[in-house]
Write a protein that holds these residues in place. Structure first.
Motif, PDB file in Angstrom:
ATOM      1  N   LYS A 657     -45.253 -33.914 -26.419  1.00  0.00           N
ATOM      2  CA  LYS A 657     -45.980 -32.705 -26.783  1.00  0.00           C
ATOM      3  C   LYS A 657     -45.297 -31.461 -26.233  1.00  0.00           C
ATOM      4  O   LYS A 657     -45.164 -30.450 -26.923  1.00  0.00           O
ATOM      5  CB  LYS A 657     -47.420 -32.787 -26.283  1.00  0.00           C
ATOM      6  CG  LYS A 657     -48.259 -33.850 -26.971  1.00  0.00           C
ATOM      7  CD  LYS A 657     -49.680 -33.846 -26.443  1.00  0.00           C
ATOM      8  CE  LYS A 657     -50.531 -34.911 -27.098  1.00  0.00           C
ATOM      9  NZ  LYS A 657     -51.921 -34.917 -26.569  1.00  0.00           N
ATOM     10  N   ARG A 661     -43.793 -28.440 -28.563  1.00  0.00           N
ATOM     11  CA  ARG A 661     -44.283 -27.068 -28.415  1.00  0.00           C
ATOM     12  C   ARG A 661     -43.139 -26.117 -28.077  1.00  0.00           C
ATOM     13  O   ARG A 661     -43.088 -24.992 -28.571  1.00  0.00           O
ATOM     14  CB  ARG A 661     -45.368 -27.010 -27.342  1.00  0.00           C
ATOM     15  CG  ARG A 661     -46.700 -27.609 -27.784  1.00  0.00           C
ATOM     16  CD  ARG A 661     -47.828 -27.236 -26.835  1.00  0.00           C
ATOM     17  NE  ARG A 661     -49.094 -27.791 -27.301  1.00  0.00           N
ATOM     18  CZ  ARG A 661     -49.662 -28.874 -26.812  1.00  0.00           C
ATOM     19  NH1 ARG A 661     -49.065 -29.537 -25.836  1.00  0.00           N
ATOM     20  NH2 ARG A 661     -50.801 -29.316 -27.290  1.00  0.00           N
ATOM     21  N   SER A 665     -42.315 -23.067 -30.551  1.00  0.00           N
ATOM     22  CA  SER A 665     -42.635 -21.729 -30.059  1.00  0.00           C
ATOM     23  C   SER A 665     -41.420 -20.812 -30.073  1.00  0.00           C
ATOM     24  O   SER A 665     -41.560 -19.595 -30.145  1.00  0.00           O
ATOM     25  CB  SER A 665     -43.210 -21.804 -28.643  1.00  0.00           C
ATOM     26  OG  SER A 665     -42.239 -22.297 -27.726  1.00  0.00           O
ATOM     27  N   GLN A 693     -48.550 -23.600 -33.202  1.00  0.00           N
ATOM     28  CA  GLN A 693     -48.489 -23.490 -31.766  1.00  0.00           C
ATOM     29  C   GLN A 693     -49.817 -23.865 -31.128  1.00  0.00           C
ATOM     30  O   GLN A 693     -49.867 -24.358 -30.011  1.00  0.00           O
ATOM     31  CB  GLN A 693     -48.110 -22.059 -31.385  1.00  0.00           C
ATOM     32  CG  GLN A 693     -47.617 -21.906 -29.956  1.00  0.00           C
ATOM     33  CD  GLN A 693     -47.034 -20.539 -29.722  1.00  0.00           C
ATOM     34  OE1 GLN A 693     -46.853 -19.772 -30.656  1.00  0.00           O
ATOM     35  NE2 GLN A 693     -46.743 -20.229 -28.486  1.00  0.00           N
TER      36      GLN A 693
END
Length: 702
Positions: A657, A661, A665, A693
């Motif tokens: 995860k 991310r 991002s 996001q």
């Protein structure tokens, strides 16, 4: 039989006696249609007396008046994805496009894909024809239907989108009908079946204003409409559908449009069914009108012998994929359209008026004949397609490609391939990686799937994939990061597959799917020369040697298919199989020696048994995830561009995860898991990043 696309005839005479055919020539008809298209209102029996007098029609459905709006002649954009030879005919495609440009009104054409034939057609036919290569395609070259529809929905400069096969000749009737429908102040969707004709002996004159025979005599539009039309062959009828819709950016239906392979059956009918059952738009069935012709039986095109490369068969597995998707997505196989639907209407023409009547089901069966469909009483309607639903078995979607076939298809002129390896926990990252390679026009890649789920997912996403039968069966979804037992098992698969490819005579660039590519590094890596192994350094200190012990990253390296490299890889595979660690330490210990005894400089090692030189790649060009804190920069992309980066590795971070991310991002992400589409120039990347996001990954974790 077609005339050449550059048929030259003398312009029609403007004086003298008019022909005694009882109808105007095509030029006059075109002028009339243009005036009608510009000025007509949506004439659906506007007076109550006319409505009462026409109440009984065919099936007895009631005639109604739809609310009408106002506006100028609609801007119509025709989208199509031409097929390269031998599957497609450049002559038929050019004739079709010329017929589209000859339509009255404000019509433009967008050809999707980057085939040379499309570029040639656009070059010959002028600025109203553009080519857009930014659509997703399978590795066989077949474009994806959901990408084509998404591109059409992004057409902000158009009022109406038309999607049609690249070889269907459109007649002025379609513009006249769409001009009438454009006055409707609701979102709508039109579907119609074009007429199949075995032979078409007519051609557009050079200026595109009129149709002519072989003897250069003008042919009237009415005569074209009276050409005998054959019935469609049931297995290929999906290609004959013409679909159009207004409000391009508005949703067509509720739910997701799956990754159908364009032109391989089921997709057009599935879409029409879903639009109808969703009841988000008015649906107009215009199959009673003559909107277009296909000048050769589709059944003769059904058995394609090769894909774009001429080496891989483009056989029934692509049709099986579409059948599988039609069976598992939407209500195509599980729910019949509602009887007496409030959104479905037949469109018919009386004189110059377009009239409608409520319909119970789509009447495309008027042009589709199938014994199986008659047997279950469907009559070819879209209520339920038993043939598609019964054949949509997941196992039928497996393409019969061996490793050697994939390598032959994918390898570049230097017999080099890029290899990505992934399991189900990283399938979205696999697709972002593959989308990025597609954007860079890197086509010489293949994928090794670690599990059946990833294999089937990759097949449906059009990736050139093979299944490793020896990969571990207990790959964790969330806990397979650096240092875990799962990670150790997975990494040992990679070196074994690389060794197998090297033995088959191909060079390999192994790239983990968490490596983001800014540019294609293959030419640079190939220039390192024979008996040279190029690998990324995992050293994070900005000064000092970059080939210190255990600093060789086995997630990005280039291996040549020569004796020295093959022997060294055999030693690595053997060392890793006897180790309780991952394969990464085995790479360093075998080639650079335990504790770095084979180092010959600050960035090289020399394996003594094979004389294989190991080059640790410049970190400005090939940075790891901890180098210079690049991932923490405000604008990673511009910073890396200044350094001249080919790639950046999303490593030195634990957890799936967190890794996902971080990559999203920073904007280094090229895939939308919700639509299963690569993000294109016409995609809203900013909106996607904001959405993803915060809650995208919660959906993909399951």
């Amino acid at each position: 039989m077609l005339l050449t696309s550059h048929h030259r005839c003398a312009p029609p005479r403007r004086g003298g006696r008019r022909p005694r055919s009882g109808v105007a020539d095509l030029a006059g008809c075109l002028l009339l249609l243009a005036l009608v298209a510009a000025a007509a209102v949506f004439c659906l029996s506007s007076s109550s007396s006319r409505a009462r007098s026409r109440r009984q029609h065919e099936d007895g459905g009631s005639r109604e008046t739809l609310p009408s709006g106002s506006g100028a002649t609609p801007r119509i954009t025709i989208f199509s994805a031409p097929r390269p030879a031998p599957e497609g005919s450049p002559a038929r495609q050019e004739l079709a496009v010329r017929s589209w440009l000859a339509l009255p009104g404000n019509v433009s054409v967008v050809l999707l894909g980057a085939h040379a034939s499309s570029l040639a057609i656009a070059g010959r036919l002028g600025r109203r024809v553009t080519v857009d290569a930014a659509i997703d395609s399978a590795f066989t070259g077949t474009p994806f239907f959901h990408s084509i529809v998404a591109r059409a929905q992004a057409a902000s400069d158009s009022d109406i989108c038309v999607l049609v096969d690249a070889e269907i000749i459109l007649l002025p009737e379609i513009v006249n009908a769409l001009a009438h429908l454009s006055k409707v102040d609701r979102d709508w969707f039109l579907v119609a079946m074009s007429r199949n004709i075995t032979e078409f002996h007519y051609q557009l004159a050079d200026n595109g204003s009129h149709w002519v025979q072989a003897d250069c005599k003008t042919v009237s539009f009415r005569k074209l409409r009276e050409i005998p039309a054959d019935k469609w062959a049931s297995e290929s009828s999906d290609r004959g559908l013409i679909v159009a819709w207004n409000s391009p950016s508005s949703p067509l239906h509720a739910g997701v449009l799956p990754s159908f392979l364009y032109g391989r059956g089921a997709h057009n009918r599935w879409l029409a069914h879903e639009v109808l059952s969703s009841e988000m738009r008015l649906v107009f069935d215009a199959s009673g009108l003559v909107l277009g012709f296909y000048p050769e039986s589709f059944s003769s095109m059904y058995d394609m012998s090769a894909s774009k490369s001429g080496r891989l068969p483009a056989g029934s597995w692509e049709y099986s994929v579409n059948c599988h998707l039609a069976a598992i997505y939407g209500s195509y196989c599980y729910q019949l359209p509602r009887r007496h639907s409030t959104v479905l209407h037949k469109v018919v023409k009386q004189s110059e008026d377009y009239l409608f009547s409520k319909a119970h089901e789509l009447t495309l069966s008027d042009f589709v004949i199938s014994k199986k469909e008659k047997a279950h009483g469907g009559g070819g309607s879209l209520r339920r397609n038993e043939n598609v639903c019964l054949s949509g078995h997941p196992h039928s979607s497996n393409p019969p490609y061996s490793l050697s076939m994939l390598l032959e298809h994918a390898a570049d002129k230097n017999r080099s391939v890029v290899l990505g390896v992934a399991g189900v926990s990283y399938r979205d990252m696999l697709m972002s990686w593959a989308c990025r390679l597609r954007h860079l026009r890197v086509t010489n890649f293949i994928v090794c799937a670690l599990d059946h789920e990833t294999y089937e997912f990759s097949v449906l996403q059009g990736l050139p994939v093979l299944r490793d039968p020896l990969s571990p069966k207990n790959v964790s979804f969330d806990d397979c990061h650096f240092g875990t037992k799962c990670f150790q098992q997975v990494t040992k698969v990679k070196s074994r597959i690389v060794l197998e490819i090297l033995k088959l005579g191909y060079n390999v660039l192994l790239s983990d799917v968490d490596v983001y590519w800014f540019d294609n590094p293959m030419p640079f890596l190939y220039s390192l020369g024979p008996a040279t192994f190029g690998a990324q350094s995992d050293e994070y200190n900005e000064t000092g040697p970059i080939n210190l012990p255990r600093r060789l990253n086995s997630g990005f390296y280039f291996a040549r298919s020569d004796n020295a490299t093959i022997t060294a890889m055999q030693m690595i595979v053997k060392h890793a199989s006897d180790s309780g660690l991952s394969e990464q330490p085995s790479f360093y210990d075998v080639m650079c020696g335990k504790n770095g005894t084979n180092r010959i400089s600050d960035d090289k090692c020399l394996e003594p048994n094979t004389n294989l030189t190991v080059v640790f790649l410049n970190r400005d060009l090939f940075p790891n995830g901890a180098y210079k804190g690049l991932w923490e920069k405000h604008d990673v992309q511009s910073t890396c561009k200044k350094l001249g980066c080919f790639i950046i590795h999303n490593n030195w971070i634990n957890g799936r995860k967190k890794k996902l991310r971080r990559q999203m991002s920073t904007g280094l992400w090229d895939y939308d898991p919700t639509s299963r589409l690569c993000l294109q120039d016409w995609s809203d990347r900013g909106s996607f990043r904001l959405m993803g996001q915060f809650h995208l990954f919660e959906d993909t974790d399951r």
